[in-house]
Design a protein around this motif. Sequence first.
Motif, PDB file in Angstrom:
ATOM      1  N   LEU A   1      65.619  39.521 111.753  1.00 46.75           N
ATOM      2  CA  LEU A   1      66.370  39.407 110.480  1.00 46.75           C
ATOM      3  C   LEU A   1      67.150  40.789 110.302  1.00 46.75           C
ATOM      4  CD1 LEU A   1      63.290  38.661 108.038  1.00 46.75           C
ATOM      5  CD2 LEU A   1      65.133  37.113 108.623  1.00 46.75           C
TER       6      LEU A   1
ATOM      7  N   THR B   1      71.551  37.723 104.209  1.00 47.46           N
ATOM      8  CA  THR B   1      70.548  38.236 105.358  1.00 47.46           C
ATOM      9  C   THR B   1      70.749  37.145 106.282  1.00 47.46           C
ATOM     10  OG1 THR B   1      68.690  39.062 103.560  1.00 47.46           O
ATOM     11  CG2 THR B   1      67.941  38.489 105.949  1.00 47.46           C
TER      12      THR B   1
ATOM     13  N   VAL C   1      69.485  35.611 109.762  1.00 49.27           N
ATOM     14  CA  VAL C   1      68.454  35.236 110.656  1.00 49.27           C
ATOM     15  C   VAL C   1      68.864  34.909 111.882  1.00 49.27           C
ATOM     16  CG1 VAL C   1      66.428  33.782 110.583  1.00 49.27           C
ATOM     17  CG2 VAL C   1      67.472  34.581 108.160  1.00 49.27           C
TER      18      VAL C   1
ATOM     19  N   LEU D   1      71.300  33.645 105.038  1.00 54.32           N
ATOM     20  CA  LEU D   1      70.430  33.187 103.842  1.00 54.32           C
ATOM     21  C   LEU D   1      71.091  33.988 102.673  1.00 54.32           C
ATOM     22  CD1 LEU D   1      66.958  33.092 104.925  1.00 54.32           C
ATOM     23  CD2 LEU D   1      68.482  30.998 104.819  1.00 54.32           C
TER      24      LEU D   1
ATOM     25  N   GLN E   1      70.778  35.946  99.217  1.00 57.35           N
ATOM     26  CA  GLN E   1      69.723  37.136  98.862  1.00 57.35           C
ATOM     27  C   GLN E   1      68.658  36.610  98.320  1.00 57.35           C
ATOM     28  OE1 GLN E   1      69.009  39.345 100.877  1.00 57.35           O
ATOM     29  NE2 GLN E   1      70.993  40.168 100.855  1.00 57.35           N
TER      30      GLN E   1
ATOM     31  N   ARG F   1      62.727  34.045 102.309  1.00 60.56           N
ATOM     32  CA  ARG F   1      62.997  34.731 103.589  1.00 60.56           C
ATOM     33  C   ARG F   1      61.528  34.469 104.608  1.00 60.56           C
ATOM     34  NH1 ARG F   1      64.956  40.548 103.009  1.00 60.56           N
ATOM     35  NH2 ARG F   1      65.352  39.999 100.810  1.00 60.56           N
TER      36      ARG F   1
END
Lengths: 315, 330
Positions: free
Chosen positions: B277, B284, B286, B299, B301, B305
């Motif tokens: 991550l 973010t 991944v 993704l 925020q 997650r």
Amino acid sequence: MTQVQPAHFTSAGGIGTRLSDILWRHPRLLIALLLLPPALWLGVIYLGSLFALLAQSFFSIDHFTGLVKYEFTLSTYAQLIRPSNFDIILRTVVMAFCVSLTSAVISFPIAYFAARYARGAWRAVFYLGIMMPLWSSYLVKIYAWKLILAKEGILTWALQKLHLEWVLDAFLALPVIGGNSLSVSTAGTFIVFVYVWLPFMILPIQAALERVPPSMLEASGDLGATPAQTFRHVLLPLALPGVVAGSIFTFSLTLGDYIIPQIIGTSRLFIGQAVYQHQGIAGNIPLAAAFAMVPIAIMGLYLWAAKRMGAFDAL
Amino acid sequence: MSAVTFNDVSRHFGAIKAVDAVSLDIAEGEFFAMLGPSGSGKTTCLRLIAGFERPTAGDIRIFAQPVQDLPPYKRNVNTVFQDYALFPHLNVRDNVAYALMIAGQGRRERYRAAQEALEMVQLAGYDLRKPSELSGGQRQRVALARALVNKPRVLLLDEPLGALDLKLREQMQEELKSLQRQLGITFVFVTHDQGEALSMADRVAVFDHGKIIQTGTPEDIYFRPEVPFVADFVGSSNVLPAALVAQLAGESRPASIRPERLILGAEGRIRARVTGLSFLGLATRVSLDAQGTRLTALLPQDAPRPAPGDEVGVGWNADDLHLMTAGAGA
């Protein structure tokens, strides 16, 4: 509170380490130590003896006793302007100028090639070719040239074979630069001067040209400049510090040399020969000193003029 | 009318095919970007237009005039160099007025034109400075003014923003774009920064190994890459290999999907393991491993997650999967 000795500081060390520590803490001391020997050498021994000689030029010689009179006078300098002495100065300066100009013209393409195109092995060949003449004795080179330029030498021989002897004869018949053969003509002196000082011109020009990025020349062409205009407006101004540096060598070395004109050329004197004769043979140290002052003054003027012309702006 | 046309143009350096049978057509008034990794031939293409290189084969036209035999100083194109190539011995005004001085214009005339060009790049008042006294961004503006003072029909820009810091680069991107709109000159812009190419250009040509892989609008390049290289290089899209696509969509062709279009959840079309991550601010990133295929998802925020090592399902809307026309996937 207990005193804790951090383990990652090493306090041990011999005398050398301690000396390094002191120098690390006092960087100026290091600079002073490094500069002191050369400063002493330059300041006291070199410049000191030079000034001691030059100071002699303000004295005069008693022509009856042949002894130096230690009284301030400019009469020795007045002697320099006498036609017989002034001729020597003029001849030397004109020679130095022609040698520098010719060296610059010959050096530029060589230096340009070396800076722009020579890579790898070619670069080594270039440096070897430029430097190798400097490894052999100066006298050997001059005597080699005497053999080349003499009346019975290989140049005459080669021209005879080519049935071009008349070209050489016509050239030697020219006033001032001509003579009986090239080895006893002013033209011969000029040729050997150019040969011997050429490396001192090529190397600084090459160093200056190497600092000119190729994109700068492309930019000039991109903006509409023909190659000739690019040379005039970009390449030459940027190479000028190198040309000036090189010509300082060629000019001052020609001004001071007394061996080349003695072996190759006419019996007419150059400054170096005049200094040599007045000091060694005639014992007239004041006049020798005054002659020695001339190249220094000329170089001073030359550097001042070069700076005024902006020769060092691109540095 | 076409500003620049390449017809099967090649430039080989010995065995190296820097530019290999490239054909392209740049319209007048277009902002055209050449995008590719270093050594892909984009800069050589630019140098072929400027005239610093001559083609080994092929035919180059600038406004329908064949130019392969014209030296740079006879072409009505000007270049902004990557290192700016300002003349260090001339001040800013003389640098900008250089082309006019060469053209033989009088001092007053060319200084007025230089003044205008400097105002255009917001550098009025810097006339008498030397290039060495300017910051990187200011030098870049001087280089721009110098290239524009002669009113070229085509302006070539060779990674002009490469040496600037991020903030300045973004500002200059906008200024260049508005300058181009205002002057109506054809801009040909070389860059290895896909963001720069996408944000500024009307059309982008993606280069790899001396060839143009794909030409199109930024949207085409970004959403509809034709080959895996484009998908990967432009905005690091996910490339699904042909074998995997055959299972999912029944067609044995590689496909691409944008990282921001991947949906992570318990269910999904394929299973993947989270390998890392990274926090990017807005989103973010991944990193995923789906049975050997590396995928990247972005993704928002506020989305839940996963943690590294988690098994997740990866899904997407069928519309977002773009089947590519050529090139075998890994």
